[in-house]
Design a protein around this motif. Structure first.
Motif, PDB file in Angstrom:
ATOM      1  N   GLY A  37       0.802  -1.218   0.000  1.00 15.80           N
ATOM      2  CA  GLY A  37       0.000   0.000   0.000  1.00 15.80           C
ATOM      3  C   GLY A  37       0.828   1.258   0.000  1.00 15.80           C
ATOM      4  N   GLN A  38       2.074   1.166   0.423  1.00 17.20           N
ATOM      5  CA  GLN A  38       2.965   2.318   0.466  1.00 17.20           C
ATOM      6  C   GLN A  38       3.918   2.348  -0.729  1.00 17.20           C
ATOM      7  OE1 GLN A  38       4.960   2.337   4.295  1.00 17.20           O
ATOM      8  NE2 GLN A  38       3.124   1.578   5.326  1.00 17.20           N
ATOM      9  N   SER A  39       3.751   1.418  -1.633  1.00 20.58           N
ATOM     10  CA  SER A  39       4.688   1.274  -2.747  1.00 20.58           C
ATOM     11  C   SER A  39       4.291   2.144  -3.939  1.00 20.58           C
ATOM     12  CB  SER A  39       4.750  -0.193  -3.174  1.00 20.58           C
ATOM     13  OG  SER A  39       5.405  -0.333  -4.407  1.00 20.58           O
ATOM     14  N   ARG A  40       5.271   2.780  -4.543  1.00 20.58           N
ATOM     15  CA  ARG A  40       5.044   3.474  -5.812  1.00 20.58           C
ATOM     16  C   ARG A  40       5.358   2.569  -6.988  1.00 20.58           C
ATOM     17  NH1 ARG A  40       7.967   8.746  -7.212  1.00 20.58           N
ATOM     18  NH2 ARG A  40       6.229   8.990  -8.670  1.00 20.58           N
ATOM     19  N   ILE A  41       6.486   1.869  -6.921  1.00 19.81           N
ATOM     20  CA  ILE A  41       6.996   1.173  -8.086  1.00 19.81           C
ATOM     21  C   ILE A  41       6.484  -0.265  -8.167  1.00 19.81           C
ATOM     22  CG2 ILE A  41       9.042   0.585  -9.414  1.00 19.81           C
ATOM     23  CD1 ILE A  41       8.532   3.623  -8.835  1.00 19.81           C
TER      24      ILE A  41
END
Length: 207
Positions: A14-18
């Protein structure tokens, strides 16, 4: 079973961009070619860390290309991915005298780093070029008789622009959809073979 298996791992998706974006791209590619591409999100599939070894071996045993998709954690892979490697790539199955299940397959790493590319230099705080941290991946592939393909790396995941993330996801998608028609594959050497003696591991027989 699919020709391409994407094994993704991010402990805080949930905190990931990539990684989250590339997992989404892989699922869209799978929807376009469902017979060819399968996507496995390890943290969603095994939140209790109890990996179905037989299912995972069947999944990757049938593939031609295995993709490891994850952020770099402490110069390596996230803990559940490491456990997956420890348990699924077993002696006698993935490597060793009788371990030929992955022989001649391709392994492709798609990863991201928090540090910028400049941080991975002798004068940066990581002290080495990024390639220095890829040796365990390359040797894992070699031990299993796989060919390690040039990785897809995005540095500075927290800082890159949204446009750069979009471009990176597009490259990842096109690679999945076009495999094995990658021009550089013809120039890569065949997979290495590292013979492991049968007595290099303890016997599983209980006396």
């Amino acid at each position: 079973m699919a020709d391409i298996v994407v094994v993704g791992a991010h402990p805080h998706i949930g905190q990931s961009r990539i990684t989250r974006r590339l997992l989404r791209a892989a699922r869209l590619a799978s929807a376009e070619r469902p017979e060819a591409i399968e996507v496995c999100d390890l943290y969603a599939l095994y939140p209790d860390y109890c990996i179905d070894i037989a299912a995972e071996q069947a999944r990757i045993g049938a593939a031609r290309l295995i993709v490891w998709l994850h952020p770099i954690h402490w110069y390596s892979m996230p803990p559940l991915m490491k456990l997956w490697v420890d348990e699924v790539l077993a002696f006698g199955w993935a490597y060793g005298p009788e371990g030929k299940a992955l022989s001649t397959k391709d392994l492709w790493l798609a990863c991201s780093t928090g540090g910028t590319e400049a941080a991975y230099r002798p004068d940066g705080h990581n002290r080495y070029f990024f390639d220095a941290f890829l040796h365990p991946y390359e040797q894992t592939a070699a031990l299993c008789g796989m060919r390690f393909l040039p990785p897809l790396v995005l540095h500075g995941a927290h800082r890159v622009s949204d446009a750069a993330v979009d471009e990176h996801a597009e490259i990842f998608t096109q690679r999945l959809l076009s495999y094995p028609e990658w021009p550089e594959l013809d120039e890569l050497p065949e997979s290495l073979e590292c013979a492991v003696p049968a007595d290099d591991r303890p016997s599983l027989t209980t006396i």
